[in-house]
Structure formats: structure tokens, C-alpha cells
Design a protein around this motif. Structure first.
Motif, PDB file in Angstrom:
ATOM      1  N   UNK A   1       0.855  -1.195   0.000  1.00 36.88           N
ATOM      2  CA  UNK A   1       0.000   0.000   0.000  1.00 36.88           C
ATOM      3  C   UNK A   1       0.885   1.236   0.000  1.00 36.88           C
ATOM      4  N   UNK A   2       0.583   2.160  -0.887  1.00 37.08           N
ATOM      5  CA  UNK A   2       1.374   3.380  -0.954  1.00 37.08           C
ATOM      6  C   UNK A   2       0.925   4.339   0.156  1.00 37.08           C
ATOM      7  N   UNK A   3       1.927   4.955   0.816  1.00 41.53           N
ATOM      8  CA  UNK A   3       1.626   5.745   2.005  1.00 41.53           C
ATOM      9  C   UNK A   3       1.753   7.252   1.800  1.00 41.53           C
ATOM     10  N   UNK A   4       2.316   7.708   0.676  1.00 36.98           N
ATOM     11  CA  UNK A   4       2.565   9.141   0.522  1.00 36.98           C
ATOM     12  C   UNK A   4       1.992   9.652  -0.788  1.00 36.98           C
ATOM     13  N   UNK A   5       1.515  10.886  -0.749  1.00 38.97           N
ATOM     14  CA  UNK A   5       1.140  11.591  -1.949  1.00 38.97           C
ATOM     15  C   UNK A   5       1.504  13.055  -1.747  1.00 38.97           C
ATOM     16  N   UNK A   6       1.975  13.717  -2.783  1.00 38.15           N
ATOM     17  CA  UNK A   6       2.339  15.131  -2.694  1.00 38.15           C
ATOM     18  C   UNK A   6       1.942  15.823  -3.978  1.00 38.15           C
ATOM     19  N   UNK A   7       1.375  17.008  -3.863  1.00 39.89           N
ATOM     20  CA  UNK A   7       1.063  17.797  -5.051  1.00 39.89           C
ATOM     21  C   UNK A   7       1.041  19.270  -4.669  1.00 39.89           C
ATOM     22  N   UNK A   8       1.113  20.126  -5.672  1.00 35.04           N
ATOM     23  CA  UNK A   8       1.093  21.573  -5.460  1.00 35.04           C
ATOM     24  C   UNK A   8      -0.248  22.145  -5.865  1.00 35.04           C
ATOM     25  N   UNK A   9      -0.707  23.146  -5.085  1.00 32.09           N
ATOM     26  CA  UNK A   9      -1.868  23.939  -5.459  1.00 32.09           C
ATOM     27  C   UNK A   9      -1.351  25.295  -5.935  1.00 32.09           C
ATOM     28  N   UNK A  10      -1.638  25.663  -7.159  1.00 37.22           N
ATOM     29  CA  UNK A  10      -1.242  26.980  -7.657  1.00 37.22           C
ATOM     30  C   UNK A  10      -2.321  27.989  -7.301  1.00 37.22           C
ATOM     31  N   UNK A  11      -2.119  28.765  -6.241  1.00 34.43           N
ATOM     32  CA  UNK A  11      -3.132  29.702  -5.745  1.00 34.43           C
ATOM     33  C   UNK A  11      -2.970  31.026  -6.484  1.00 34.43           C
ATOM     34  N   UNK A  12      -4.016  31.444  -7.160  1.00 36.24           N
ATOM     35  CA  UNK A  12      -3.996  32.734  -7.855  1.00 36.24           C
ATOM     36  C   UNK A  12      -5.385  33.337  -7.789  1.00 36.24           C
ATOM     37  N   UNK A  13      -5.486  34.472  -7.118  1.00 35.83           N
ATOM     38  CA  UNK A  13      -6.775  35.156  -6.944  1.00 35.83           C
ATOM     39  C   UNK A  13      -7.799  34.253  -6.281  1.00 35.83           C
ATOM     40  N   UNK A  14      -7.348  33.433  -5.341  1.00 39.41           N
ATOM     41  CA  UNK A  14      -8.258  32.569  -4.593  1.00 39.41           C
ATOM     42  C   UNK A  14      -8.704  31.343  -5.343  1.00 39.41           C
ATOM     43  N   UNK A  15      -8.128  31.028  -6.480  1.00 37.99           N
ATOM     44  CA  UNK A  15      -8.523  29.857  -7.251  1.00 37.99           C
ATOM     45  C   UNK A  15      -7.314  28.965  -7.488  1.00 37.99           C
ATOM     46  N   UNK A  16      -7.573  27.705  -7.739  1.00 37.28           N
ATOM     47  CA  UNK A  16      -6.495  26.774  -8.075  1.00 37.28           C
ATOM     48  C   UNK A  16      -6.321  26.784  -9.580  1.00 37.28           C
ATOM     49  N   UNK A  17      -5.174  27.285  -9.998  1.00 32.24           N
ATOM     50  CA  UNK A  17      -4.952  27.353 -11.437  1.00 32.24           C
ATOM     51  C   UNK A  17      -4.411  26.032 -11.996  1.00 32.24           C
ATOM     52  N   UNK A  18      -3.768  25.258 -11.122  1.00 32.62           N
ATOM     53  CA  UNK A  18      -3.184  24.011 -11.609  1.00 32.62           C
ATOM     54  C   UNK A  18      -2.837  23.118 -10.435  1.00 32.62           C
ATOM     55  N   UNK A  19      -3.069  21.821 -10.591  1.00 32.35           N
ATOM     56  CA  UNK A  19      -2.640  20.838  -9.600  1.00 32.35           C
ATOM     57  C   UNK A  19      -1.580  19.977 -10.265  1.00 32.35           C
ATOM     58  N   UNK A  20      -0.399  20.010  -9.721  1.00 29.58           N
ATOM     59  CA  UNK A  20       0.707  19.233 -10.294  1.00 29.58           C
ATOM     60  C   UNK A  20       1.306  18.355  -9.226  1.00 29.58           C
ATOM     61  N   UNK A  21       1.649  17.143  -9.585  1.00 30.00           N
ATOM     62  CA  UNK A  21       2.279  16.222  -8.653  1.00 30.00           C
ATOM     63  C   UNK A  21       3.788  16.320  -8.827  1.00 30.00           C
ATOM     64  N   UNK A  22       4.462  16.567  -7.709  1.00 24.17           N
ATOM     65  CA  UNK A  22       5.910  16.744  -7.743  1.00 24.17           C
ATOM     66  C   UNK A  22       6.539  15.917  -6.637  1.00 24.17           C
ATOM     67  N   UNK A  23       7.862  15.751  -6.668  1.00 23.76           N
ATOM     68  CA  UNK A  23       8.520  14.990  -5.598  1.00 23.76           C
ATOM     69  C   UNK A  23       8.255  15.626  -4.230  1.00 23.76           C
ATOM     70  N   UNK A  24       8.218  14.770  -3.227  1.00 24.70           N
ATOM     71  CA  UNK A  24       7.897  15.237  -1.880  1.00 24.70           C
ATOM     72  C   UNK A  24       8.910  16.245  -1.383  1.00 24.70           C
ATOM     73  N   UNK A  25      10.179  16.061  -1.679  1.00 23.97           N
ATOM     74  CA  UNK A  25      11.226  16.913  -1.128  1.00 23.97           C
ATOM     75  C   UNK A  25      11.343  18.258  -1.833  1.00 23.97           C
ATOM     76  N   UNK A  26      10.613  18.454  -2.924  1.00 18.19           N
ATOM     77  CA  UNK A  26      10.704  19.708  -3.669  1.00 18.19           C
ATOM     78  C   UNK A  26       9.851  20.766  -2.951  1.00 18.19           C
ATOM     79  N   UNK A  27      10.428  21.850  -2.402  1.00 16.79           N
ATOM     80  CA  UNK A  27       9.646  22.835  -1.634  1.00 16.79           C
ATOM     81  C   UNK A  27       8.783  23.686  -2.552  1.00 16.79           C
ATOM     82  N   UNK A  28       7.769  24.342  -2.008  1.00 10.02           N
ATOM     83  CA  UNK A  28       6.938  25.244  -2.817  1.00 10.02           C
ATOM     84  C   UNK A  28       7.758  26.413  -3.353  1.00 10.02           C
ATOM     85  N   UNK A  29       7.355  26.917  -4.531  1.00 11.44           N
ATOM     86  CA  UNK A  29       8.135  27.977  -5.178  1.00 11.44           C
ATOM     87  C   UNK A  29       7.943  29.342  -4.526  1.00 11.44           C
ATOM     88  N   UNK A  30       6.705  29.716  -4.166  1.00 15.22           N
ATOM     89  CA  UNK A  30       6.439  31.043  -3.620  1.00 15.22           C
ATOM     90  C   UNK A  30       5.150  30.974  -2.797  1.00 15.22           C
TER      91      UNK A  30
END
Length: 333
Positions: A1-30
Motif C-alpha cells: 500500500x502506498x503511504x505518501x502523496x504530494x502535489x502543489x496547489x497553484x493559488x492565484x486570486x483565490x482559485x487553483x490554477x493548476x494541480x501538479x504532482x511533484x517529488x515530496x522533497x521539492x519545496x513550494x516555489x512562492x
């Protein structure tokens, strides 16, 4: 059973512009990118603030629901943001990974979520605190029986503080008692009409005494507004001076004589003025006479005292700018 999932929420004007799955260790850009990590049912949300990665939310992901949510600040994340996180996790579960996707565990220790009983105790403590505050205010609002207090020696010997008054408008002094001498009551009368009422009986018995009483009032309190509006004429005064006594009269003409005298240690000016109709006015002027001298033209307004032959007697002041200002105490220059 897989135990981890990680993805980014691109927040812009209160909306999610994109959901992308990236490596867990990669920190958020801004600050507009939120990293969502679900590890063993614990969901954490991080973002970048002032160049540092900070955690802004934490929750439990169980049975495709987010429970026990905690936020860095009220409304941050808000309900809309949590719904976006739920949608992302739910989409991942629908893809066939009930507890998260593949990947390696995030580096560093993770704080365990608060147990359910911990939240219960927090809720109980909050209710107790609220009840305590309510009880305190109820006790404070209940009137307590007052106890008679015995003033201390200092309190008995200390007079109450004086009430401060505005320096530019002091309260009028109380009128002198009826037992005070007549000249004191006239001099301290509250108005010219009040002074005339007190002095009138003396005019009926001794005109000179009544005149002297009014002079004491005029040198201290007479103002331009008291005499500026005429209510009689020279002809009416010559006709019946007794009836016209106390009324206001204004006359313009040539000064025949003017000489200083003193009343109650204050300067007054006695003299005569002849009008263009050749009427003679004998005056006692208080206040300022400016540069007026014999043969100058002037206007005098005052209260009628009476007459002597064809001369009308007036107690008043000359129409000068300095006399139009509020009356003040007039000391000998």
C-alpha cells in the motif's frame, strides 16, 4: 500500500490554477504555491513566506474526509482552500491509491496529529473559561450594599477642590446682599438696568446722589452695547427729563470742553458738546476718549441723567473703536 502523496496547489486570486504532482522533497516555489503532503493519513500544507517554507495547515485524511483541521490563522487556509485540498486527495484516491501515491517519505520528523481526546479537553477548557468570565461579570453587575464610611482626618480637613472655570469667561460674582450699602449694590449690579433700578429712588430725593451712584457702576462696568441704541431724543429730555431719565441718547457735535477727573480711582472725562442743532450736552464720559480734544467732532452715547436749564446731562462714552470692545476693569492709567 502506498503511504505518501504530494502535489502543489497553484493559488492565484483565490482559485487553483493548476494541480501538479511533484517529488515530496521539492519545496513550494512562492507564497502562491501551496505544497500538500499526505503521509500516513496526516495532511500538511506548506508555502513559502519571506524566503522560508512554513506550515500553514494540518488535518487528518480519513475515509476521504479532512478532519481535525488546524490553521496558522483564522481563515488561512479557509474552507475553500480545504475543499481544494480534499478534491486533490480525493482525485488521487479515485486513481487507485487509497492512502496516497508513490514516493519517498519527506525528510525530517513530522509532528503527530493531535489526538481526538486532546481536542475534547481543549473544548471543555474553553467552555469552563467562558462560564468563569460570565460568572465574574454577573457578580460585578450585582449591586453590593454600601457601608457608611468614616472620613479620615485628612479628608475632614481638606476642602473640596475648586471647580475650574475658563479664564476668558469667569462666572459673574453673586449680587451683594440686601444689607450691603446702596453704593456697593449699585456698583456691583448685574446690568445697567439693574443699577438704574437701585439708584432711581435716590434720583427722586437727591439727583446728585443718584448720579454719583451710577458713576461708580459706569467706571467699572459700562459697555458700548449698554448705550449704543438710542431710545430718546434731546427734545424729549428737555420736555420731561424725569420721564426720560435712564433712557439712551446719542448726540454728535463739537466738543466745547473736556477735562479729566477721577471716580473711584478710575479716569473719567467731564465736558460739554454742542450739536449741529445748537443743543448743549453736558457729559461724563467713561472708557477711552482717544485723542479727542476741544473743538474736535465726536459722537457720544449714554444714559440720560436729567437736565439743568437747557443742558441735557448724559453719562456714557464716545463712539471709538476701543470702546466697542468688551468692557474691562478700567484702572487709572
Amino acid at each position: 500500500m502506498r503511504n505518501y502523496v504530494a502535489f502543489d496547489l497553484g493559488i492565484s486570486l483565490g482559485e487553483v490554477s493548476k494541480v501538479t504532482f511533484r517529488p515530496v522533497d521539492d519545496p513550494p516555489d512562492d507564497v502562491y504555491t501551496w505544497r500538500v503532503v499526505c503521509a500516513h493519513g496526516v495532511v500538511t500544507i506548506t508555502t513559502r513566506e519571506s524566503g522560508k517554507v512554513v506550515e500553514i495547515g494540518r488535518a487528518i485524511w480519513s475515509k476521504r474526509q479532512l478532519t481535525q483541521r488546524t490553521c496558522k490563522a483564522e481563515g488561512y487556509p479557509n474552507d475553500h482552500h480545504w475543499q481544494l485540498v480534499r478534491d486533490g486527495l480525493d482525485a488521487n484516491d479515485a486513481a487507485g491509491a487509497p492512502n496516497g501515491g508513490t514516493g519517498t517519505p519527506p525528510a525530517g520528523p513530522r509532528r503527530p496529529p493531535l489526538a481526538a481526546n486532546t481536542y475534547l479537553w481543549i473544548a471543555v477548557a474553553s467552555v469552563i473559561a467562558v462560564l468563569a468570565v460570565v460568572f465574574y461579570f454577573l457578580v460585578a453587575a450585582t449591586p453590593q450594599p454600601s457601608k457608611p464610611s468614616t472620613p479620615t482626618t485628612a479628608q475632614r480637613s481638606t476642602p473640596p477642590p475648586a471647580v475650574a472655570t475658563h479664564a476668558s469667561s469667569p462666572p459673574p460674582p453673586p449680587p451683594p446682599p440686601a444689607s450691603a450699602p446702596l453704593e456697593v449694590r449699585v456698583a456691583n449690579a448685574a446690568s445697567l438696568d439693574a443699577a438704574l433700578a437701585l439708584a432711581k429712588p435716590s434720583f427722586d430725593t437727591d439727583a446728585n446722589q443718584g448720579y454719583a451712584l451710577l458713576q461708580r457702576y459706569a467706571v467699572r462696568k459700562l459697555s458700548w452695547d449698554d448705550v449704543a441704541t438710542p431710545t430718546t431724543s434731546v427734545g424729549l429730555v428737555l420736555k420731561d427729563a424725569r420721564i426720560e431719565r435712564g433712557k439712551r441718547l446719542c448726540a454728535s457735535g463739537t466738543i466745547g470742553s473736556i477735562e479729566r477727573g477721577d471716580v473711584a480711582q478710575r479716569a473719567v472725562y467731564r465736558g460739554e458738546l454742542r450739536t449741529s442743532e445748537d443743543d448743549e450736552i453736558e457729559f461724563l464720559a467713561v472708557g477711552s476718549t482717544g485723542t479727542l480734544v476741544r473743538r474736535d467732532q465726536g459722537t457720544l452715547c449714554g444714559v440720560v441723567i436729567g437736565k439743568a436749564g437747557d443742558k441735557v446731562h448724559i453719562l456714557g462714552m464716545f463712539d471709538l473703536p476701543e470702546n466697542r470692545s468688551p468692557a474691562v476693569e478700567r484702572e487709572v492709567p
